[in-house]
Design a protein around this motif. Structure first.
Motif, PDB file in Angstrom:
ATOM      1  N   ARG A  86       0.819  -1.214   0.000  1.00 28.38           N
ATOM      2  CA  ARG A  86       0.000   0.000   0.000  1.00 28.38           C
ATOM      3  C   ARG A  86       0.852   1.263   0.000  1.00 28.38           C
TER       4      ARG A  86
ATOM      5  N   LEU B  29      -1.294   4.230  -1.481  1.00 27.18           N
ATOM      6  CA  LEU B  29      -2.590   4.227  -0.809  1.00 27.18           C
ATOM      7  C   LEU B  29      -2.404   4.657   0.640  1.00 27.18           C
TER       8      LEU B  29
ATOM      9  N   LYS C 217      -1.457  11.735  -9.776  1.00 27.87           N
ATOM     10  CA  LYS C 217      -2.415  11.172 -10.736  1.00 27.87           C
ATOM     11  C   LYS C 217      -1.706  10.471 -11.893  1.00 27.87           C
TER      12      LYS C 217
ATOM     13  N   ARG D 198      -0.521   7.177 -10.619  1.00 26.88           N
ATOM     14  CA  ARG D 198      -1.613   6.209 -10.471  1.00 26.88           C
ATOM     15  C   ARG D 198      -1.802   5.346 -11.705  1.00 26.88           C
TER      16      ARG D 198
ATOM     17  N   GLN E 286      -0.367   0.038 -10.593  1.00 24.20           N
ATOM     18  CA  GLN E 286      -1.683  -0.425 -10.161  1.00 24.20           C
ATOM     19  C   GLN E 286      -1.557  -1.589  -9.193  1.00 24.20           C
TER      20      GLN E 286
ATOM     21  N   PHE F 248      -5.845  -6.767  -5.328  1.00 27.52           N
ATOM     22  CA  PHE F 248      -5.950  -7.126  -3.914  1.00 27.52           C
ATOM     23  C   PHE F 248      -6.265  -8.601  -3.724  1.00 27.52           C
TER      24      PHE F 248
ATOM     25  N   SER G  77     -12.956  -6.360  -3.528  1.00 27.77           N
ATOM     26  CA  SER G  77     -12.336  -5.350  -4.377  1.00 27.77           C
ATOM     27  C   SER G  77     -13.196  -4.981  -5.578  1.00 27.77           C
TER      28      SER G  77
ATOM     29  N   PHE H  92     -14.142   2.103 -15.329  1.00 33.02           N
ATOM     30  CA  PHE H  92     -14.091   3.261 -14.432  1.00 33.02           C
ATOM     31  C   PHE H  92     -12.726   3.950 -14.464  1.00 33.02           C
ATOM     32  N   GLY H  93     -11.662   3.148 -14.376  1.00 31.79           N
ATOM     33  CA  GLY H  93     -10.306   3.708 -14.325  1.00 31.79           C
ATOM     34  C   GLY H  93     -10.003   4.646 -15.476  1.00 31.79           C
TER      35      GLY H  93
ATOM     36  N   HIS I 197      -9.196   9.030 -16.015  1.00 31.26           N
ATOM     37  CA  HIS I 197      -8.057   9.667 -16.666  1.00 31.26           C
ATOM     38  C   HIS I 197      -8.431  10.296 -18.002  1.00 31.26           C
TER      39      HIS I 197
ATOM     40  N   ARG J 199      -9.092  -4.782 -14.648  1.00 29.37           N
ATOM     41  CA  ARG J 199      -9.254  -3.409 -14.179  1.00 29.37           C
ATOM     42  C   ARG J 199      -7.895  -2.726 -14.005  1.00 29.37           C
TER      43      ARG J 199
ATOM     44  N   PHE K 181      -5.451   0.729 -17.068  1.00 25.38           N
ATOM     45  CA  PHE K 181      -4.682   1.975 -16.956  1.00 25.38           C
ATOM     46  C   PHE K 181      -3.438   1.938 -17.847  1.00 25.38           C
TER      47      PHE K 181
ATOM     48  N   LEU L 193     -13.397  -1.006   2.527  1.00 24.84           N
ATOM     49  CA  LEU L 193     -13.391  -2.117   1.582  1.00 24.84           C
ATOM     50  C   LEU L 193     -12.400  -1.859   0.454  1.00 24.84           C
ATOM     51  N   GLU L 194     -11.988  -2.966  -0.164  1.00 24.98           N
ATOM     52  CA  GLU L 194     -10.892  -2.841  -1.124  1.00 24.98           C
ATOM     53  C   GLU L 194     -11.312  -2.179  -2.429  1.00 24.98           C
ATOM     54  N   TYR L 195     -12.601  -2.227  -2.768  1.00 21.10           N
ATOM     55  CA  TYR L 195     -12.978  -1.570  -4.023  1.00 21.10           C
ATOM     56  C   TYR L 195     -12.879  -0.055  -3.906  1.00 21.10           C
TER      57      TYR L 195
ATOM     58  N   GLU M  73     -10.442   1.286  -2.049  1.00 23.30           N
ATOM     59  CA  GLU M  73      -8.992   1.444  -2.190  1.00 23.30           C
ATOM     60  C   GLU M  73      -8.599   1.395  -3.662  1.00 23.30           C
ATOM     61  N   ALA M  74      -9.225   0.453  -4.384  1.00 22.08           N
ATOM     62  CA  ALA M  74      -8.919   0.335  -5.817  1.00 22.08           C
ATOM     63  C   ALA M  74      -9.306   1.613  -6.542  1.00 22.08           C
TER      64      ALA M  74
ATOM     65  N   GLN N  90      -9.392   4.548  -5.189  1.00 20.27           N
ATOM     66  CA  GLN N  90      -8.403   5.576  -4.812  1.00 20.27           C
ATOM     67  C   GLN N  90      -7.128   5.392  -5.623  1.00 20.27           C
ATOM     68  N   ALA N  91      -6.752   4.117  -5.820  1.00 19.36           N
ATOM     69  CA  ALA N  91      -5.544   3.844  -6.599  1.00 19.36           C
ATOM     70  C   ALA N  91      -5.736   4.209  -8.063  1.00 19.36           C
ATOM     71  N   SER N  92      -6.991   4.423  -8.494  1.00 20.72           N
ATOM     72  CA  SER N  92      -7.220   4.811  -9.880  1.00 20.72           C
ATOM     73  C   SER N  92      -6.969   6.300 -10.079  1.00 20.72           C
ATOM     74  N   GLY N  93      -6.835   7.045  -8.983  1.00 24.36           N
ATOM     75  CA  GLY N  93      -6.580   8.465  -9.097  1.00 24.36           C
ATOM     76  C   GLY N  93      -7.843   9.297  -9.133  1.00 24.36           C
TER      77      GLY N  93
END
Lengths: 324, 295
Positions: free
Chosen positions: A58, A63, A85, A88, A92, A95, A101, A114-115, A119, A164, A168, B187-189, B191-192, B194-197
Motif C-alpha cells: 500500500r 494508498l 495522478k 496512479r 496499479q 488485492f 475489491s 471506471f479507471g 483519466h 481493471r 490503466f 473495503l478494497e474496491y 482502495e482500488a 483511490q488507486a485509480s486516481g
C-alpha cells in the motif's frame, strides 16, 4: 542495473496503537524498507502474517502515506517530482479479496471502464477498452460484462480485477496475495495469465504471497520480510538455493513437500512472531533464531552482500566473511 | 465491430435489471409480513391522497346534537367526536397531516443527515471527530424533549413542528450514515478506486453512494413512525397542528376528556397511529432483511 522503474527508499510506516504522549504505542508495520525494481522483473515478497507485506504494497502504490522515506518512479520522487495522478496510471494494484475489491453495485464492464474514465478517456472508448480487456483475461464480455460481482466465481472475479488494473496501461502491478484465495487449479490458470501478460506487455510485478512455491515459480528476485524489515533479498535461485538468513532457511524448511522422504518432521519455527509494538532489540529475529549468538540481541545487523545482488541482514554473514 | 459493441451494451442493459434490486425485490416478496405491512402502508398513503373522495362527510362540519355519538350510529359509522363531527371522515382526513408530519421531516433529515454522515465517514480523521461530536451534543437530548423545546421556542404551527422534528432526526440519521460509510470506505474496491486516481467526489458519487444509501434509507423509514408519534405528541401538547384541523395526535388530545363516556371512540385516533407506525416499522424491517446480501 539501469534506472529502476520503481524504488522504495527507507520507507517507514508506524500505526497508532493507542495511548498519548510518552505512553503512545505504535505498531512498527514497516521499518526502513528499501528496494529497487528493474523494468520487466518480478519481485516476490514473502513473510509471515503481520510482517508488513501488505503495508509495503500500500505504501508502494501510495494508498498509504509513509511516515518517512519515499517512493520513486523512474527516479522521480512521487508527489513533488511526479504528480500523483500520473503515477496512479503507471502503478496499479490487485488485492487479495476478489469480492471486496469489486463494487457490488457495478457491472464488471463498468468496473473495468471506471479507471480510464477517471483519466479522461470517453465513456464509449473506456467501455470498448474494457470489453477488449475482459476478453484478454479470458472472460467473454458478452456473457460476463453485464454481471455483478456476486454472480462470478473467485477466479473470474480476480480476472476482472486484473483487467481493471490493466485498463490503466500500467508499467507496474502490485499483486497483494492476488492468487492466495483461489483454488489450486484456478490459481495456476491465473498465474499463467499473469505470466502471459507480463511477457506481452513487459509488465513489472511485485508479487506478494505466503506461498513460497508460487513465489519461486513466478519471481526473478525474492524479498523476505520479518517484522517490518527486509531480512533477505536476492535472486530467486540463489535465495532458494543458498539462503543466507536463518529466517529464510526456516521458511524454506517449512515448505510442504510431496516427497515422503522429504517430510517436515518438526516445526522449523516455533510460535508467533513477537509483537511489532515492541520488537526485540538488536536483530528482530533473535528471539526465535536457533543460531543466535553474541551480537544478535544487542546489535542491529547491517546488510551484508552475500552474492550478486543478494543481500541478507544477519550477523552470521559477518562470521562467514571473517572465515573466508 | 461497432455493432458488436452495441449488442454488448444492449446486453449489459438487460443483465442490469437482473441485478441487485431485483434480488432484493424477490426476497422482499417472500416475506409475507413485510408485504402485508407494505400493503397497509400503501393503503394509508392512498387514503390520505384521496381523502376528499373517500370521506363520507366534511371533517369540519359539526352537529351539536350528535356529539359523542357511539360507533355505529346511523350516518356516523365510527361515531362523532366531542363537537359532533364525523369521526370516520376526520380519521381519513387526519391521515393527510399525520402522514405529512411523519414522512416530510424524515425525508428532509434523510437528505441533510446522509450528506453530513457520508462526508464525515468518508473523510474520516478530525473532520469526522468534530462533526460527529457536535451532532452527539444534539443526540444527547431525549428526542421528545428536544422536539418540545424547539417547538416551544418557535411557537405552535405546522411548519415549526416540521422544523423541530427535522432537527431531531438529523443526528441519528447522520450517525447511521457515518457508520455505514466508514465500513464501506475500508473495503478494497474503495482502495482500488483511490488507486485509480479518482477524486474523493468521484469515488463518493460512483462507489460510495449506491452502497450506503440503501441501509440509511431503511433506517430512515423506521423513523417515520417515531416522527408520527412525536408529531402527535406535539399536537397533543398544543405545539404542532392547531384545531380545528384533523390530525390524529390532536384528535387524541381533544377526545381524552371523553374517555369515560365513549372509550372506544376516544381510542380510534390511537388505533390509527398504532396501525401506521407498526406497518411502517415492519415494512422497514422487511426491507432491511431483503437488502441484506449474504454471500
Amino acid at each position: 542495473m539501469s534506472t529502476p522503474i520503481l524504488s522504495a527508499h527507507s520507507l517507514v510506516k508506524h500505526f497508532n496503537a493507542g495511548g498519548f504522549g510518552a505512553a503512545r504505542k505504535v505498531v512498527r508495520a514497516v521499518d526502513d524498507v528499501s528496494f529497487e525494481l528493474a523494468p520487466g522483473e518480478t519481485l516476490g515478497v514473502v513473510g509471515e502474517s503481520g510482517c508488513g507485506k501488505s503495508t509495503t504494497a500500500r505504501l508502494l502504490v501510495q494508498l498509504l502515506k509513509p511516515d518517512s522515506g519515499s517512493v520513486r518512479y523512474e527516479g522521480k520522487v512521487v508527489g513533488p517530482e511526479l504528480p500523483l495522478k500520473a503515477f496512479r496510471s503507471k502503478v496499479q494494484m490487485v488485492f487479495q479479496d476478489s469480492f471486496a475489491s469489486l463494487n457490488p453495485r457495478m457491472t464488471m464492464i463498468d468496473a473495468v471502464a471506471f479507471g480510464p474514465t477517471v483519466h479522461g478517456v470517453s465513456q464509449s472508448d473506456a467501455i470498448r477498452k474494457a470489453q477488449d480487456l475482459l476478453d484478454r483475461v479470458g472472460l467473454d464480455p458478452a456473457r460476463f460484462g453485464g454481471r455483478y460481482a456476486h454472480e462470478l466465481s473467485g477466479g473470474q472475479r480476480q480476472r476482472v480485477n486484473i483487467a481493471r488494473a490493466l485498463a490503466f496501461d500500467p508499467q507496474v502491478i502490485v499483486l497483494d496475495e492476488a492468487v492466495s484465495a483461489l483454488d489450486k487449479s484456478v490459481e495456476a490458470q491465473v498465474l499463467n495469465l499473469l505470466m502471459d501478460l507480463r511477457r506481452e506487455r513487459g509488465l513489472t510485478y511485485v508479487f506478494i504471497s505466503h506461498d513460497l512455491n508460487v513465489v519461486r515459480h513466478i519471481s526473478d528476485r525474492v524479498m523476505v520480510m520479518y517484522l517490518g524489515e527486509v531480512a533477505e533479498i536476492g535472486p530467486a535461485e540463489s535465495l532458494y538455493g543458498a539462503p543466507c538468513h536463518p529466517y529464510t532457511e526456516a521458511l524454506l524448511a517449512a515448505m510442504p513437500s510431496l516427497d515422503p522422504d522429504q517430510r517436515t518432521m518438526e516445526a522449523p519455527l516455533a510460535g508467533d512472531p513477537p509483537n511489532p509494538i515492541d520488537p526485540p532489540s538488536g536483530c528482530r529475529f533473535h528471539t526465535r533464531c536457533a543460531r543466535a549468538f553474541g551480537p544478535c540481541s544487542t546489535q542491529i545487523p547491517p546488510s551484508y552482500t552475500v552474492g550478486r545482488s543478494h543481500v541478507a541482514a544477519c550477523h552470521l554473514n559477518s562470521v562467514k566473511e571473517h572465515v573466508a | 465491430m461497432p455493432d458488436t459493441a452495441a449488442n454488448i451494451t444492449e446486453l449489459a442493459k438487460i443483465e442490469r435489471s437482473h441485478g441487485y434490486w431485483r434480488s432484493v425485490w424477490t426476497r422482499f416478496l417472500r416475506d409475507k409480513v413485510a408485504v402485508c405491512a407494505g400493503l397497509v402502508a400503501a393503503g394509508l398513503v392512498l387514503m390520505a391522497i384521496f381523502a376528499p373522495w373517500i370521506a363520507p362527510a366534511d371533517p369540519l362540519d359539526g352537529s351539536m346534537i350528535k356529539r359523542l355519538s357511539p360507533i355505529g350510529t346511523e350516518g356516523y359509522p365510527l361515531g362523532a367526536d366531542e363537537l359532533g363531527r364525523d369521526m370516520l371522515s376526520r380519521l381519513i382526513y387526519g391521515a393527510r397531516l399525520s402522514l405529512f408530519m411523519g414522512v416530510v421531516p424524515v425525508l428532509i433529515a434523510f437528505a441533510i443527515g446522509s450528506a453530513i454522515g457520508i462526508a464525515a465517514g468518508y473523510l474520516g480523521g478530525w473532520v469526522n471527530t468534530i462533526t460527529m461530536r457536535t451532532l452527539d451534543v444534539l443526540y444527547a437530548f431525549p428526542s421528545v424533549l428536544l422536539a418540545i423545546a424547539i417547538s416551544g421556542a418557535l411557537g405552535a404551527g405546522i411548519l415549526n413542528g416540521l422544523l423541530s422534528l427535522t432537527v431531531v432526526f438529523i443526528p441519528p440519521i447522520a450517525r447511521v450514515a457515518e457508520s455505514v460509510t466508514t465500513s464501506v470506505r475500508k473495503l478494497e474496491y474503495i482502495e482500488a478506486a483511490q488507486a485509480s486516481g479518482a477524486s474523493s467526489f468521484q469515488i463518493v458519487r460512483q462507489h460510495v453512494l449506491g452502497n450506503v444509501l440503501g441501509p440509511i434509507f431503511v433506517y430512515a423509514t423506521s423513523l417515520i413512525s417515531v416522527s408520527m408519534i412525536l408529531a402527535a405528541g406535539l399536537s397533543f401538547l398544543g405545539l404542532g397542528v392547531s384545531p380545528p384541523n384533523a390530525e390524529w395526535g390532536l384528535m387524541l388530545n381533544t377526545l381524552r376528556n371523553a374517555i369515560y363516556v365513549q372509550p372506544w371512540l376516544a381510542a380510534l385516533p390511537g388505533v390509527m397511529i398504532f396501525l401506521t407506525s407498526i406497518s411502517f416499522n415492519m415494512l422497514s424491517d422487511g426491507l432491511r432483511s431483503a437488502m441484506d446480501v449474504k454471500q
